[in-house]
Design a protein around this motif. Sequence first.
Motif, PDB file in Angstrom:
ATOM      1  N   GLN A 131      -7.226  10.175   3.420  1.00 20.75           N
ATOM      2  CA  GLN A 131      -7.502   8.766   3.097  1.00 20.75           C
ATOM      3  C   GLN A 131      -6.235   7.914   3.128  1.00 20.75           C
ATOM      4  OE1 GLN A 131      -9.667   9.283  -0.590  1.00 20.75           O
ATOM      5  NE2 GLN A 131     -11.625   8.886   0.432  1.00 20.75           N
TER       6      GLN A 131
ATOM      7  N   MET B  85      -6.049   7.123   6.748  1.00 20.91           N
ATOM      8  CA  MET B  85      -7.123   6.210   7.148  1.00 20.91           C
ATOM      9  C   MET B  85      -6.935   4.816   6.545  1.00 20.91           C
ATOM     10  SD  MET B  85      -8.756   7.647   9.429  1.00 20.91           S
ATOM     11  CE  MET B  85      -9.936   6.309   9.698  1.00 20.91           C
ATOM     12  N   SER B  86      -6.292   4.755   5.369  1.00 23.96           N
ATOM     13  CA  SER B  86      -6.034   3.446   4.762  1.00 23.96           C
ATOM     14  C   SER B  86      -5.057   2.649   5.617  1.00 23.96           C
ATOM     15  CB  SER B  86      -5.448   3.609   3.357  1.00 23.96           C
ATOM     16  OG  SER B  86      -6.382   4.248   2.513  1.00 23.96           O
TER      17      SER B  86
ATOM     18  N   VAL C 107      -6.427  -2.194  11.365  1.00 23.81           N
ATOM     19  CA  VAL C 107      -7.379  -2.063  12.478  1.00 23.81           C
ATOM     20  C   VAL C 107      -7.805  -3.393  13.088  1.00 23.81           C
ATOM     21  CG1 VAL C 107      -9.351  -1.855  10.879  1.00 23.81           C
ATOM     22  CG2 VAL C 107      -9.574  -1.001  13.224  1.00 23.81           C
ATOM     23  N   PHE C 108      -7.896  -4.443  12.283  1.00 19.68           N
ATOM     24  CA  PHE C 108      -8.305  -5.746  12.805  1.00 19.68           C
ATOM     25  C   PHE C 108      -7.316  -6.260  13.859  1.00 19.68           C
ATOM     26  CE2 PHE C 108      -8.303 -10.469  12.421  1.00 19.68           C
ATOM     27  CZ  PHE C 108      -9.602 -10.700  12.857  1.00 19.68           C
TER      28      PHE C 108
ATOM     29  N   LYS D 146      -6.602   1.188  18.989  1.00 24.69           N
ATOM     30  CA  LYS D 146      -7.474   1.972  18.106  1.00 24.69           C
ATOM     31  C   LYS D 146      -7.605   3.406  18.607  1.00 24.69           C
ATOM     32  CE  LYS D 146     -10.458  -1.861  16.936  1.00 24.69           C
ATOM     33  NZ  LYS D 146     -11.795  -2.438  17.088  1.00 24.69           N
TER      34      LYS D 146
ATOM     35  N   PHE E 280       0.826  -1.212   0.000  1.00 16.73           N
ATOM     36  CA  PHE E 280       0.000   0.000   0.000  1.00 16.73           C
ATOM     37  C   PHE E 280       0.858   1.258   0.000  1.00 16.73           C
ATOM     38  CE2 PHE E 280      -2.174   3.558   1.890  1.00 16.73           C
ATOM     39  CZ  PHE E 280      -3.250   3.664   1.035  1.00 16.73           C
TER      40      PHE E 280
ATOM     41  N   ASN F  64      -7.029   1.413   8.417  1.00 17.43           N
ATOM     42  CA  ASN F  64      -7.958   0.345   8.022  1.00 17.43           C
ATOM     43  C   ASN F  64      -7.264  -0.983   7.754  1.00 17.43           C
ATOM     44  OD1 ASN F  64     -10.471   1.506   8.248  1.00 17.43           O
ATOM     45  ND2 ASN F  64     -10.335   2.510   6.252  1.00 17.43           N
ATOM     46  N   ILE F  65      -6.072  -0.921   7.170  1.00 17.44           N
ATOM     47  CA  ILE F  65      -5.356  -2.159   6.852  1.00 17.44           C
ATOM     48  C   ILE F  65      -4.911  -2.857   8.145  1.00 17.44           C
ATOM     49  CG2 ILE F  65      -3.244  -3.083   5.759  1.00 17.44           C
ATOM     50  CD1 ILE F  65      -3.635  -0.887   3.597  1.00 17.44           C
TER      51      ILE F  65
END
Lengths: 217, 217
Positions: A181, A184-185, A191-192, A199, A159, A188-189
Motif C-alpha cells: 500500500q 500503491m499510495s 496517477v492523475f 501508468k 506522504f 495513487n497520489i
Amino acid sequence: MNKKHISTKENILQTTIDLLNKKGLQNVTFRNVADALHISLGNITYYFHKWDNLMDVIFTDYCVKDVKELYLYFPTNIHEIAQYISRIYDLQIKYTFLFSNFYLFFNVFSRYNHFKEEFFIDRMDKMRLGFIHLAEQNYMYLPSKDHDYDLLTKDMWVFVANWYGFSRMFNDSPNRITKEQFFMSIYNISVFHLTEEGKIAILESFDKLRKEGVFDK
Amino acid sequence: MNKKHISTKENILQTTIDLLNKKGLQNVTFRNVADALHISLGNITYYFHKWDNLMDVIFTDYCVKDVKELYLYFPTNIHEIAQYISRIYDLQIKYTFLFSNFYLFFNVFSRYNHFKEEFFIDRMDKMRLGFIHLAEQNYMYLPSKDHDYDLLTKDMWVFVANWYGFSRMFNDSPNRITKEQFFMSIYNISVFHLTEEGKIAILESFDKLRKEGVFDK
C-alpha cells in the motif's frame, strides 16, 4: 582500536538505533542500551560521554551518510522508479525514529537544523525537476494549472515523510499501511498526472517487484 | 464560581493551548503559562494541581468536544465538502499541538490511547462510506481495482493528519503549504477518482470559498 573495541562501539550504536525505532526518539536512555546489551553503563560512557555524543554519531555517520548515498543517484528512467521507492522504504524502516517524525526530530535536536536544507529543500527541488523530466519523456503531462508539480512534490513529501508514523499507530489492524500500500499510495497520489504510457511503466515495474516478493517482506 | 474565577481558569487553559501550539507539546511548563499571564505559579496550581490535570481538561473539554461537534454532521452533499474541509482546517490550526503530530501525542499521553478508536477508526470508516456515497451519486467512480477507497481514505488521513506539522518546518519559505494549497492537495489526492461532474462540483465550491476570502486568512 582492536576488533573487540570496534564491535562494542558498533553494537552500542546499532542497539541504540533499534531501541529508538521501537520506543521512540525520547524514550531511550543509556541504561536501556546497557541492559539490552548486558554490559555496564561505564562500558557505554567509555565510548560516548554524553547522550548527545551518541546521537551525533548516529545522525552523522549513519543517517546522513545513508541518505546521501541514496541521493547520489536520482532515477531519470521511469523503469527504475519502483526500485528507487523500494530503497526509500528500506531507509525509512532502518531509521524509523527519524523518518517517522521529522518535525519532532528537528524540534528535539535543533542543533541539526542546518541539515534541513540538504534533507528537504534540495531534494524537493530534485523531485520537482524529476517530474518535469518525466513530462518531457511523455510519461507525465506537461505542467499546467491541472498538473501543478510544485504541489505534487509537497503532497508526495508529506506522504513519504509521515505514512509510517501514522501507520504505526494502528499496529496490525487493517488501518495500518502495508508495504504494498505504501507503493500503491505513491502511485495513487501521482496517477492523475501520469499519461497512459506512464501508468503502464510504473505499474509494470511495481509488478516486477511484486513477483520478486519485495512486498511480502 | 464567580466570574473572576471562571475567567482566570479559562485564561490559563487558553494560554496553555496557545503556548503548546507555538512551542510544541513537550516544551511548555506551568512557569511558562504563569509568565505569559503575569500571574503567580500558585495561582495556576490553585486550579490545576498537576500538569496532567491541566492537559486532561484541555484534551477532554476542548479538543474532544470540538472534534465531536465537527463529526456530528458529516457532509453527504458534495457542495458542502469545501465548507467542511474549511472547518477541519480551522480545528487543526486551533489545536496544532495535537493535530500536527498525533503519533507524538498518543506516545506522550498513552492514557488517551482509548480515544484512538473514536479519533481515527470510526472516522476513517465514515470517510470510506462517504466516498461510496459520492460514487453512488456519480461524483466519484464506483469502487474497483483502480478506485480503491480504502487506500484513498488512508492516504487522505496521512495527508490531513500531517500536512501542517510538515509545513511548519519551512516557516515562510515557498516550501510551506498555504491554506489554498491545503485545499488543492485534498483535491489532487482524490481527483483521479472524481468524475467530470465531481471535479466541477468540488472546484466550484473551492472557488466560492476563494471569492469569500477564506484562503486569504
